[in-house]
Design a protein around this motif. Structure first.
Motif, short mmCIF file in Angstrom:
data_model
loop_
_atom_site.label_atom_id
_atom_site.label_comp_id
_atom_site.label_asym_id
_atom_site.label_seq_id
_atom_site.Cartn_x
_atom_site.Cartn_y
_atom_site.Cartn_z
N LYS A 60 0.84 -1.19 0.00
CA LYS A 60 0.00 0.00 0.00
C LYS A 60 0.88 1.25 0.00
N VAL A 61 0.42 2.23 -0.69
CA VAL A 61 1.19 3.46 -0.79
C VAL A 61 0.43 4.60 -0.13
N ASP A 62 1.05 5.22 0.82
CA ASP A 62 0.42 6.44 1.32
C ASP A 62 1.46 7.55 1.37
N ASP A 63 1.00 8.70 1.69
CA ASP A 63 1.89 9.86 1.63
C ASP A 63 3.12 9.71 2.51
N LYS A 64 2.88 9.23 3.72
CA LYS A 64 3.98 9.10 4.66
C LYS A 64 5.05 8.17 4.11
N GLN A 65 4.53 7.05 3.63
CA GLN A 65 5.43 6.05 3.11
C GLN A 65 6.21 6.58 1.92
N LEU A 66 5.52 7.31 1.09
CA LEU A 66 6.17 7.84 -0.10
C LEU A 66 7.27 8.82 0.29
N THR A 67 6.98 9.65 1.26
CA THR A 67 7.98 10.60 1.73
C THR A 67 9.21 9.86 2.26
N ARG A 68 8.95 8.78 2.97
CA ARG A 68 10.06 8.01 3.52
C ARG A 68 10.90 7.41 2.39
N VAL A 69 10.21 6.78 1.45
CA VAL A 69 10.90 6.17 0.33
C VAL A 69 11.73 7.20 -0.43
N GLU A 70 11.12 8.34 -0.58
CA GLU A 70 11.81 9.40 -1.30
C GLU A 70 13.11 9.78 -0.59
N SER A 71 13.01 9.92 0.72
CA SER A 71 14.21 10.33 1.46
C SER A 71 15.27 9.24 1.41
N ILE A 72 14.84 7.99 1.42
CA ILE A 72 15.81 6.89 1.36
C ILE A 72 16.52 6.89 0.00
N VAL A 73 15.72 6.98 -1.04
CA VAL A 73 16.33 6.95 -2.39
C VAL A 73 17.28 8.12 -2.58
N LYS A 74 16.90 9.26 -2.04
CA LYS A 74 17.76 10.44 -2.23
C LYS A 74 19.08 10.33 -1.47
N SER A 75 19.10 9.47 -0.46
CA SER A 75 20.34 9.31 0.29
C SER A 75 21.27 8.28 -0.35
N MET A 76 20.83 7.69 -1.44
CA MET A 76 21.69 6.71 -2.12
C MET A 76 22.61 7.41 -3.10
N THR A 77 23.74 6.78 -3.33
CA THR A 77 24.61 7.29 -4.39
C THR A 77 24.06 6.82 -5.73
N LYS A 78 24.55 7.40 -6.78
CA LYS A 78 24.10 7.02 -8.12
C LYS A 78 24.37 5.53 -8.37
N GLU A 79 25.56 5.11 -7.94
CA GLU A 79 25.93 3.69 -8.07
C GLU A 79 24.91 2.78 -7.41
N GLU A 80 24.58 3.17 -6.18
CA GLU A 80 23.66 2.34 -5.39
C GLU A 80 22.27 2.28 -6.02
#
Ligand code: GDP
Ligand code: MG
Length: 438
Positions: free
Chosen positions: A361-381
């Protein structure tokens, strides 16, 4: 009108939440749309304020887009404003039931009287038409011709007797001849004047009608409000007949008249033919005023979701296993606009057999979290998830302000989704059905 609404709702659709700003912007357009539909400006003002109050702070359900939520509220309020469910014609427990038809000249009183008598006949009633318009040339004849066509008796006394006397005699005639409904067709003027009103008040006092129906030409724009207000003050209307809805009017007058007088619209006339009279349906009228046909298309579009180009590109990526975290993020965002993933997947063939859908399930909170996680990855990762070992995950968790568990869970989800995609791409191969909207 609908173009304008369409543009504002599509603007809304690209956003996640129904903010006060969104609502205000949308309602500015709704306001203009209503004014264009000839709804009285005072009525529009009140209406918009009411909708705004309801819309702000309203939860946008997962399975709806913000635009749909606004449409829904506007539509419901509009329907409510026009009287909720349709209201029936009065029926006196001491027959005959007396119906007095009033309105400006040319509004459709005589025609509607005939149509109404036909409706009643169909219901097994025995109506009598009474010709009280002694002024308009051939008005009596007009009613008599209608009566002949419909096989409904017409009571007339020529044009040398006062309308009050005709009405009284007509009523007496109905009582003597077992008619259970009497429809009094009165005279109208091009504009409201005191002589006419006095006459109508006199008739009213003499016959004490059960229904006083104001016949309103739906093409009359803003003026309908003044007319309705005036008639209502003088005669205590019990209902409205809205005519000429077969024209290209949006019927804003309907809204105004109901809002101003508080009287329900009881019938809608949609043509010159004698069967072109129906009980009024507020929800249909609301749709008409808003151009709901277009809105429904809009909703369908929203449901079928994302733009075709993107979908194609995703499909290609899935097949070639190029799917990255960035893509995942984008997918989630798209999917969030369309509704819960699990429901979406249920619509896909074979998907209900797959595991792990419950967690998707996708909700706003979850999406925000996912977004922050992906943004903390390097391009390689992002491109090579297999690089994400324990220490990298810890770094990402710290960098994105999430717990390690969150990061792990997300990566697991991503991998599950990738696996699912492989299975899907099997189904989607050259012979498959394709993956619409995903
Ligand atoms: P009255 O002066 O109020 O009695 O109006 P009439 O009943 O004589 O109607 C005036 C004109 O409007 C006539 O030509 C009717 O045929 C026409 N009319 C009445 N109702 C409708 C309607 O629902 N649709 C259309 N297109 N014309 C209508
Ligand atoms: Mg007439």
């Amino acid at each position: 009108l609908s173009n304008r609404l369409q543009s504002v709702f599509s603007k809304l659709r690209t956003k996640g939440k129904l903010t006060e700003e969104d609502v205000t912007a949308a309602l500015r357009e709704v306001r203009l749309a209503l004014l264009e539909a000839d709804v009285n400006f005072k009525v529009v003002k009140e209406f918009v304020a009411k909708v705004k109050e309801r819309a702000i702070g309203q939860e946008v359900m997962k399975s709806f887009t913000p635009g749909m939520v606004v449409i829904d509220i506007v539509n419901k309020e509009l329907t409510a404003l026009m009287g909720g469910t349709n209201s029936k014609l009065a029926r006196s427990n001491k027959p005959p039931t007396v119906i007095m038809m009033v309105g400006l000249q040319g509004a459709g009183k005589t025609t509607s009287s005939g149509k109404l008598s036909k409706l009643l006949t169909k219901e097994g009633r025995r109506p009598l038409l009474v010709a009280c318009d002694i002024y308009r040339p051939a008005a009596i004849k007009q009613l008599q011709v209608l009566g002949e066509q419909l096989k409904v008796p017409v009571f007339a006394m020529g044009d040398q007797v006062s309308p009050v006397e005709i009405a009284k005699a007509g009523l007496k005639h109905a009582e003597d001849h077992g008619h259970d409904y009497v429809i009094i067709d009165t005279a109208g003027r091009l504009h409201i004047d005191e002589t006419l009103m006095q006459e109508l008040r006199d008739i009213h006092a003499a016959i004490e009608p059960d229904e006083v129906l104001l016949v309103v030409d739906s093409m009359t724009g803003q003026d309908a409000v003044n007319v309705a207000e005036n008639f209502h003050q003088q005669l205590s209307l019990t209902g409205v007949v809205l005519t000429k809805l077969d024209g290209d009017t949006r019927g804003g007058a309907a809204l105004s008249v109901k809002a101003v007088t508080g009287c329900p619209i009881k019938f809608a006339a949609m043509g010159e033919k004698l069967d072109a009279l129906e009980p009024f349906h507020p929800e249909r009228m609301a749709s008409r005023i808003l151009g709901m046909g277009d809105m429904l298309t809009l909703i369908e579009k929203a449901q079928s979701g994302i733009d075709a180009e993107k979908a194609k590109e995703m499909e290609r990526k899935m097949r070639t296993a190029e799917f990255t975290f960035e893509d995942f993020l984008e997918q989630m965002e798209q999917v969030r606009k369309m509704g819960p993933l699990d429901q979406l997947f249920e619509m896909l063939p074979g998907a209900n057999k797959m595991k792990g859908l419950k967690d998707m399930k996708v909700d706003d909170k979850q999406l925000t979290r996912v977004e922050s996680i992906v943004k903390s990855m390097t391009k390689e990762e992002k491109l090579h998830p297999e690089l994400l070992n324990h220490s990298r995950r810890k770094r990402i968790a710290a960098g994105s302000g999430n717990s390690l568990t969150d990061v792990n869970r997300f990566i697991k989800q991503f991998e599950d989704m990738k696996k699912m995609m492989k299975q899907f791409s099997g189904m989607m191969g050259p012979k498959g059905k394709g993956m619409k909207g995903l």
